[in-house]
Design an enzyme around this catalytic site. Structure first.
Site, PDB file in Angstrom:
ATOM      1  N   GLU A   1      -4.922  -7.575  15.106  1.00  0.00           N
ATOM      2  CA  GLU A   1      -4.459  -6.222  14.769  1.00  0.00           C
ATOM      3  C   GLU A   1      -5.634  -5.245  14.891  1.00  0.00           C
ATOM      4  OE1 GLU A   1      -0.845  -5.170  11.926  1.00  0.00           O
ATOM      5  OE2 GLU A   1      -2.690  -5.344  10.806  1.00  0.00           O
TER       6      GLU A   1
ATOM      7  N   GLU B   1      10.486  -4.674   4.668  1.00  0.00           N
ATOM      8  CA  GLU B   1      10.565  -6.067   4.212  1.00  0.00           C
ATOM      9  C   GLU B   1      10.262  -6.165   2.716  1.00  0.00           C
ATOM     10  OE1 GLU B   1       8.966  -4.951   6.848  1.00  0.00           O
ATOM     11  OE2 GLU B   1       9.008  -6.379   8.510  1.00  0.00           O
TER      12      GLU B   1
ATOM     13  N   HIS C   1      -4.823 -34.412  17.167  1.00  0.00           N
ATOM     14  CA  HIS C   1      -3.760 -35.321  17.589  1.00  0.00           C
ATOM     15  C   HIS C   1      -2.617 -34.574  18.235  1.00  0.00           C
ATOM     16  CE1 HIS C   1      -5.708 -38.701  15.581  1.00  0.00           C
ATOM     17  NE2 HIS C   1      -6.166 -37.748  14.807  1.00  0.00           N
TER      18      HIS C   1
ATOM     19  N   LYS D   1       9.083  -1.253  14.396  1.00  0.00           N
ATOM     20  CA  LYS D   1       9.590  -0.906  13.057  1.00  0.00           C
ATOM     21  C   LYS D   1      10.627   0.200  13.160  1.00  0.00           C
ATOM     22  CE  LYS D   1       5.730  -1.425   9.767  1.00  0.00           C
ATOM     23  NZ  LYS D   1       4.866  -0.682   8.858  1.00  0.00           N
TER      24      LYS D   1
ATOM     25  N   LYS E   1       0.843  -1.191   0.000  1.00  0.00           N
ATOM     26  CA  LYS E   1       0.000   0.000   0.000  1.00  0.00           C
ATOM     27  C   LYS E   1       0.886   1.251   0.000  1.00  0.00           C
ATOM     28  CE  LYS E   1      -3.669   2.095   2.811  1.00  0.00           C
ATOM     29  NZ  LYS E   1      -4.591   1.905   3.917  1.00  0.00           N
TER      30      LYS E   1
ATOM     31  N   GLY F   1      -4.994  -2.374   5.384  1.00  0.00           N
ATOM     32  CA  GLY F   1      -4.172  -3.491   4.908  1.00  0.00           C
ATOM     33  C   GLY F   1      -4.831  -4.843   5.123  1.00  0.00           C
ATOM     34  N   ARG F   2      -5.309  -5.086   6.340  1.00  0.00           N
ATOM     35  CA  ARG F   2      -5.874  -6.409   6.643  1.00  0.00           C
ATOM     36  C   ARG F   2      -7.290  -6.596   6.091  1.00  0.00           C
ATOM     37  NH1 ARG F   2      -4.951  -3.190  10.758  1.00  0.00           N
ATOM     38  NH2 ARG F   2      -6.589  -2.508  12.178  1.00  0.00           N
TER      39      ARG F   2
HETATM   40  C1  G6Q Z   1      -2.613  -4.118   8.097  1.00  0.00           C
HETATM   41  C2  G6Q Z   1      -1.370  -3.473   8.444  1.00  0.00           C
HETATM   42  C3  G6Q Z   1      -0.114  -4.136   7.934  1.00  0.00           C
HETATM   43  C4  G6Q Z   1       0.241  -3.796   6.500  1.00  0.00           C
HETATM   44  C5  G6Q Z   1       1.688  -4.211   6.255  1.00  0.00           C
HETATM   45  C6  G6Q Z   1       2.122  -3.972   4.830  1.00  0.00           C
HETATM   46  O1  G6Q Z   1      -3.709  -3.719   8.373  1.00  0.00           O
HETATM   47  O2  G6Q Z   1      -1.451  -2.136   8.093  1.00  0.00           O
HETATM   48  O3  G6Q Z   1      -0.141  -5.521   8.067  1.00  0.00           O
HETATM   49  O4  G6Q Z   1      -0.626  -4.415   5.618  1.00  0.00           O
HETATM   50  O5  G6Q Z   1       2.544  -3.557   7.139  1.00  0.00           O
HETATM   51  O6  G6Q Z   1       2.024  -2.625   4.501  1.00  0.00           O
HETATM   52  P1  G6Q Z   1       2.202  -2.144   3.036  1.00  0.00           P
HETATM   53  O7  G6Q Z   1       1.124  -2.718   2.198  1.00  0.00           O
HETATM   54  O8  G6Q Z   1       2.153  -0.649   3.067  1.00  0.00           O
HETATM   55  O9  G6Q Z   1       3.551  -2.637   2.561  1.00  0.00           O
END
Ligand code: G6Q
Length: 548
Positions: free
Chosen positions: A364, A223, A395, A515, A217, A278-279
């Site tokens: 989250e 990462e 199990h 972070k 996003k 994001g989620r």
């Molecule tokens: C979700 C969070 C988080 C996000 C990641 C990736 O609700 O905001 O999990 O999706 O940190 O972020 P980017 O899409 O900006 O790389």
């Protein structure tokens, strides 16, 4: 349509002061000592009376430590918490994510073309469909082989590079819908900054048949950007030409500037909007890998499933509303029984990543310690979600659920039809779903164990107390549509709980501190900085550096 940045519904009575909360506290004292065996004996029709359905979803919640009165009180709590007003505010595009000043409109991502959903007076649905159409065109070209790589070969492997919300939805959906996927193509997901993730995903692959989707996003996440640059180097090393990037890299982002800087043509960028968390983004362009796997039509079916559940949540009376019932049952155990965790047990191997996906969605969203007005809560909020597909978990860790000392309300998810009919596999699988719910609820008494001729000293070890609550969700078949409904069911259940707990379910400030500290420590590790740390962190850094 409101454009206000303030909370959608007026000042709130603190949760613990609400009449329904107080009534539930008193009611809990009556219910807590009661056993499900008694509750079932008293109410012969309980098994069907405490159940609700929507389309092919049948939710049996009779094996919960509740009576009709409990449910009535929980529904009153939802009403006194302003659930319907909050829900309507979300659907109306109000900025209910107040700490980030954003609307929360994942429901717009699956709205049919003709629907109107406005943010700041602008209908966002046409833009949603414009992107979906571009995605579909691209997906069709890649799937048919019309899209060629730099050396003229068709794409065989798609690698989604993203993390958190830009990874967990795509990987879960791919695994869940693998049955419907184009089998000649292979889909991989790289998320971890641990180089192993990239190295193993690309092991033995040819760059000229590989397409990377850089999903971020912000397009600034450490990462993802690290993996994206490694991917670029890897591709260039094999293809030896900058021009190859345009054929092997596309981006999914809201940040066109950073995408261009990275070297991806913005013609190959699929956008989304700040009102998609994001989620909550697997239905946006973040789902491009899903669409490539299952095709635009099936992707549309998945969106239609999400939308159907959205409409159910928006319009069904609260007492028959699946997400509301599930959310409120979570509140009951979390806040009155003190249960800390929730077990998620899908009896379907295709849903193996579903618990991990739900962990982010739930934890989250609702892992918050202050209310929308900034006051520290004096009650528990988000529960810990965890799980594995059945029957495997039976199990290993089910032992603790059956005979341990902790109360773990669990969701058992099963499908009437299997996608892979093989002998009696499916009957055995489903027999286990029903057996677990029954055993957890009713257990086995000392008398029953004795009657089996067990030695007296062993009897206590073989007793199952029972009274362990479960929901059983029975769905016809795992399809793109039912997956959409399933995810939306939990999304709205999380929403319901967030409203009751008076928190912002749509921010994630808790991710920030670690972070930022990591970025500082990178300087300590490469020796370019000498930051002050506590004695433990300083010693760990010194130990690590001393051994490199
Ligand atoms: C979700 C969070 C988080 C996000 C990641 C990736 O609700 O905001 O999990 O999706 O940190 O972020 P980017 O899409 O900006 O790389």
């Amino acid at each position: 349509m409101s454009t206000a940045a303030a909370a959608p519904v007026g000042a709130k009575t603190p949760l613990t002061q609400l009449p329904a909360w107080k009534a539930l506290q008193a009611h809990y004292r009556q219910i807590e000592p009661r056993h499900l065996r008694e509750l079932f004996a008293e109410q012969p029709g309980r098994g069907t009376e405490l159940a609700a359905s929507f389309e092919d979803f049948y939710l049996d919640y009779s094996k919960h430590r509740i009576t009709g009165e409990t449910l009535d009180l929980l529904l009153e709590l939802a009403e006194q918490s302003g659930l319907t007003e909050h829900r309507d505010a979300m659907f109306a595009g109000e900025r209910i994510n107040t700490t980030e000043g954003r609307a929360v409109l994942h429901v717009a991502l699956r709205a049919p073309r003709e629907q109107v959903i406005e943010v700041d007076g602008k209908n966002v649905v046409p833009e949603v469909h414009e992107v979906l159409d571009r995605m579909a065109e691209f997906a069709n070209r890649v799937r048919s082989g019309a899209w060629k790589g730099h050396t003229g070969k068709r794409i065989k492997t798609v690698i989604n590079v993203g993390i958190g919300g830009s990874d967990l939805g795509p990987v879960m959906a791919y695994e869940a819908l693998r049955f419907y996927s184009q089998r000649e193509m292979e889909f991989k997901f790289v998320s971890n900054v641990d180089g192993t993730d990239f190295a193993e995903a690309t092991y033995g692959l040819s760059a000229d048949e590989t397409l990377f989707i850089i999903s971020s996003k912000t397009f600034t996440t450490l990462e993802t950007m690290t993996n994206a640059h490694t991917a670029r180097d890897w591709a260039l090393q094999q293809l030896g030409d900058e021009k190859a990037i345009a054929k092997h890299f596309v981006a999914v982002s809201t940040n066109a500037g950073e995408v261009a800087k990275f070297g991806i043509d913005t013609a190959n960028m699929f956008g989304f909007w700040d009102w998609v968390g994001g989620r909550y983004s697997m239905d946006s362009a973040i789902g491009l890998s899903t669409m490539l796997a299952i095709g635009p039509e099936q992707f549309g079916e998945m969106l239609a499933g999400f939308h159907a559940m959205d409409e159910h949540f928006r319009t069904a009376p609260l007492g028959q509303n699946l997400p509301v019932i599930m959310g409120l049952l979570g509140v009951w155990y979390n806040n009155f029984f003190g249960a800390q965790t929730v077990g998620i047990f899908p009896y379907d191997q295709y849903l193996k990543r579903f618990p991990a996906y739900l962990q982010q969605l739930t934890m989250e969203s609702n892992g918050k310690h202050v209310t929308l007005s900034g006051d520290t809560v004096n009650y528990q909020t988000g529960q810990i979600f965890w799980g594995e597909p059945g029957t495997n978990g039976q199990h290993s860790f089910y032992q603790l659920i059956h005979q341990g000392t902790k109360l773990i309300p669990s969701d058992l998810i099963g499908f009437v039809e299997t996608l892979n009919p093989l002998g009696k596999h499916h009957e055995y699988l489903m027999a286990n779903v029903f057996a677990q719910g029954e055993a957890l609820a009713f257990g086995k008494t000392a008398e029953q164990v004795e009657a089996e001729g067990t030695k007296p000293e062993i009897v206590p070890h073989r007793v199952f107390e029972g009274n362990r609550p479960t929901s059983t969700l029975l769905i016809q078949k795992l399809t793109p549509r039912s997956l959409g409904k399933l995810v939306a069911l939990y999304e709205h259940s999380v929403f319901t709980q967030g409203v009751v707990w008076q928190i912002d379910s749509f921010d994630q400030w808790g991710v920030e501190l670690g972070k930022k500290l990591a970025v500082d420590i990178i300087g300590d590790l490469d020796g370019s900085k000498h930051n002050q740390h506590d004695s433990s962190t300083a010693a760990l850094i010194a130990n690590y550096r001393g051994r490199e």
